[in-house]
Enzyme design. Structure first.
Site, PDB file in Angstrom:
ATOM      1  N   ARG A  72       0.851  -1.309  -0.230  1.00 57.68           N
ATOM      2  CA  ARG A  72       0.248   0.192  -0.436  1.00 57.68           C
ATOM      3  C   ARG A  72       0.965   1.083  -0.313  1.00 57.68           C
ATOM      4  NH1 ARG A  72      -4.585  -1.079   0.001  1.00 57.68           N
ATOM      5  NH2 ARG A  72      -5.849  -2.706   1.312  1.00 57.68           N
ATOM      6  N   ARG A 103      -3.176   6.120   0.122  1.00 57.50           N
ATOM      7  CA  ARG A 103      -3.778   7.410   1.242  1.00 57.50           C
ATOM      8  C   ARG A 103      -3.174   8.336   2.212  1.00 57.50           C
ATOM      9  NH1 ARG A 103      -8.701   5.889   4.160  1.00 57.50           N
ATOM     10  NH2 ARG A 103      -7.984   3.684   3.842  1.00 57.50           N
ATOM     11  N   ARG A 137      -7.055  11.474  -6.594  1.00 56.44           N
ATOM     12  CA  ARG A 137      -7.944  11.012  -6.528  1.00 56.44           C
ATOM     13  C   ARG A 137      -9.553  11.582  -6.176  1.00 56.44           C
ATOM     14  NH1 ARG A 137      -9.039   6.075  -4.031  1.00 56.44           N
ATOM     15  NH2 ARG A 137     -10.718   7.053  -4.319  1.00 56.44           N
ATOM     16  N   ASP A 142      -6.850  -3.169  -7.560  1.00 60.68           N
ATOM     17  CA  ASP A 142      -7.204  -3.507  -6.252  1.00 60.68           C
ATOM     18  C   ASP A 142      -7.137  -4.652  -6.550  1.00 60.68           C
ATOM     19  OD1 ASP A 142      -9.478  -3.139  -3.493  1.00 60.68           O
ATOM     20  OD2 ASP A 142     -10.297  -4.114  -5.091  1.00 60.68           O
ATOM     21  N   TYR A 181     -15.430 -11.819  -0.220  1.00 57.89           N
ATOM     22  CA  TYR A 181     -16.186 -11.098  -0.904  1.00 57.89           C
ATOM     23  C   TYR A 181     -17.229 -11.270  -1.074  1.00 57.89           C
ATOM     24  CZ  TYR A 181     -12.339  -7.584   1.073  1.00 57.89           C
ATOM     25  OH  TYR A 181     -11.404  -7.543   1.565  1.00 57.89           O
TER      26      TYR A 181
END
Lengths: 372, 372
Positions: free
Chosen positions: A52, A56, A65, A101, A176
């Site tokens: 990552r 962010r 973004r 992702d 998921y």
């Protein structure tokens, strides 16, 4: 020592940080520190990248973004390229991780799935029966042209700095799809796995084929290594992992033998490390719960490890971080090779300057211990 | 074989389930299956209880709690007594777990803390400095009269069925106090632990004294065993656990040696099991990730284990549950003693009838394997 070349990015960064010293691109990522370490070849210091790292924690990422949905960002080659380059440019890490992702290939074949901010992936129609499997057709390269385009652009920009391709492993994808979104206990997933093994294996075979195709697209476009993320595998006992998960992770990784180094990672997998290696991993990612020397022992002779600084320590005072980094590097020397990383992803709250400082510190530590 | 006696509860249940066959109360919980198993003494079958058996999975609990805040419920002796009895009455489990919350002793000494539905404990003023420690004065029995009253009432009602006392361990309490609430990564906690070890140890010593006093109140009132929950200990590496956590858990458990059996539990503690035993645990709780025979091996000779059915399986078809229960009991035979439990708490969504059926199944399985 390789460093990311300071070539101009394809999209101007919103808040350009100081660039590392300019250097001519080396010939080939195949001779990079990362690839050499993955093969157990000696190097001057461990290569370092962060899970990552593109994300962010970086103000330039948040600026880029702003106003763009996650899945849209993952489907635009220019955005992927810029976001992937940002941490290389800022931190001087030894590898770029392809910005994507794990649900991108599912969305690409038409599965109704979105990434909801603050929640995670949310599935329109969870999978509960054999009929639902029809939604999971094979992935073709033409389904993800933006992936091919972005990896090509990145390999052009990055020169000798390797691009690591990226996919989610069948178990985590299945969780998921079955739960319909993130789950703490994976209860429906485990109930289906044990209660309808035939459906489970059919589902995971399809997901394995999709993940393998997604990695193959990235390799064909120039990725110099791949990482298969099985984020939730650590929620399983070894016996369940071996019976229900390992065969499908192997379906993803085994056919890639001889192409590029294959990294395999999950969180809380202390019980599973040796099994994960047998899935076809050249490098096994380890979280912070198991010291790398103990991980190397569990993995067996010749194993290469990746990890494992506790990301929760990134907010501590620098002397605490430095001590922990030095310990990780020292423990990593017990393995045949060591790729320095965190034990999980960079938290959004991480101070980017601390990450840069960690890269500099690892680069100052000799792989053989003389400089530590 | 002990069963909970069908004495009338002190508060009528909202939705009375079928009571087990009436039987005269046996003389003493000290000769119960649970206490005998904790001492490694043989019994006809493993004793069984469930973490969070008193709670939201039971309709009679939800009816009783409607309109009552969690902390208020934990401070009313009649409510505590009834909620603690409900699962004994319904499932025929071999032990009652005292209904409380790990933050109850903190609230009792005046710490500003509440349990917010859907969130968890929330602290008014998180602990960040030495001055903040003043809020953590020692706990006196007079601070928790409702605990003494409820345990006394329970031991009267339950006869030979033991009441298990309950407290949160210093690390888990410290995490709530430092973070200000639940945390995924315990980042502030770990930063403080490593960055200011003096403050850390001072905080945990106070929390250890409070937890020990809270358990002592319950033992003095008649609890026949205690469980120290270190819910989040599994987020730590062994080296951090041994340095920063184990000494304080030992401060809680060691002084209770020779009183009642001490159970010690955390989630994801595969790396920590042997260390947790050395904290002074007579019984070590194990989650579902480590099979009980492997846990017994890690714990060493004479170890007694508790666990470890994966609670995620409670929603599976009964044959899946039955197979898993039989495996847990079979693996538990490798230890000197086995207390059957889940590997974590009962989820709110669990079907209570499945829990009752598990109790019946475990009670039908001989401890020596002949009936399995």
């Amino acid at each position: 020592m390789e460093r990311s070349p300071a070539t101009a990015p394809s999209v101007p960064p919103s808040a350009p940080p100081a660039a590392p010293p300019a250097a001519p691109p080396a010939a080939d990522p195949a001779s990079s520190l990362l690839v050499r370490a993955a093969h157990g070849a000696p190097g001057p210091h461990p290569p370092v990248w962060f899970m990552r790292q593109a994300g962010r924690s970086l103000p330039e990422y948040r600026a880029l973004r702003a106003g763009t949905a996650m899945l849209d960002a993952c489907r635009d080659a220019a955005t992927i390229t810029e976001v992937t380059l940002q941490p290389v440019r800022r931190h001087g890490v030894d590898a770029a991780i392809f910005f994507s992702d794990i649900v991108v290939p599912l969305a690409a074949i038409g599965v109704g799935i979105d990434i909801v901010a603050g929640v995670g992936p949310v599935v329109d129609k969870p999978i509960r029966s054999v009929a639902d499997l029809d939604a999971l057709r094979p992935l073709e390269p033409g389904d993800v042209p933006y992936v091919t385009d972005a990896v090509r652009a990145l390999t052009g920009e990055l020169g000798a700095t390797p691009v690591i391709g990226f996919a989610g492993a069948p178990f985590t994808l299945a969780s998921y799809l079955i739960e319909g979104g993130p789950s703490k206990d994976h209860a429906r997933t485990k109930a289906l796995m044990h209660g309808d093994p035939q459906l489970w294996h059919a589902l995971c075979s399809r997901l394995g084929a999709i993940a393998a195709a997604f990695l193959r697209v990235q390799i064909d476009a120039g990725a110099a290594a791949v990482q298969l993320f099985d984020s939730w595998a650590g929620s399983l006992s070894l016996v369940d992992y071996e019976q229900f998960v390992l065969p499908h992770s192997r379906e993803v990784l085994a056919p890639l033998a001889g192409t590029v180094p294959r990294i395999h990672f999950g969180v809380g997998t202390g019980e599973l490390l040796a099994a994960m290696r047998t899935a076809g991993a050249d490098v096994v990612g380890v979280d912070w719960r198991v010291p790398l020397d103990e991980a190397a022992r569990r993995l067996g002779p010749g194993a290469v490890v990746q990890g494992n600084l506790d990301p929760a320590l990134l907010g501590a005072d620098w002397p605490v971080v430095e001590r922990a980094v030095r310990r990780v590097v020292a423990e990593g020397r017990a393995a045949a090779g060591h790729v320095f990383n965190l034990g999980h992803g960079v938290p959004p709250t991480a101070d980017p300057d601390v990450l840069t400082r960690i890269v500099e510190l690892v680069h100052s530590l000799d792989a053989d211990g003389a400089g530590a």
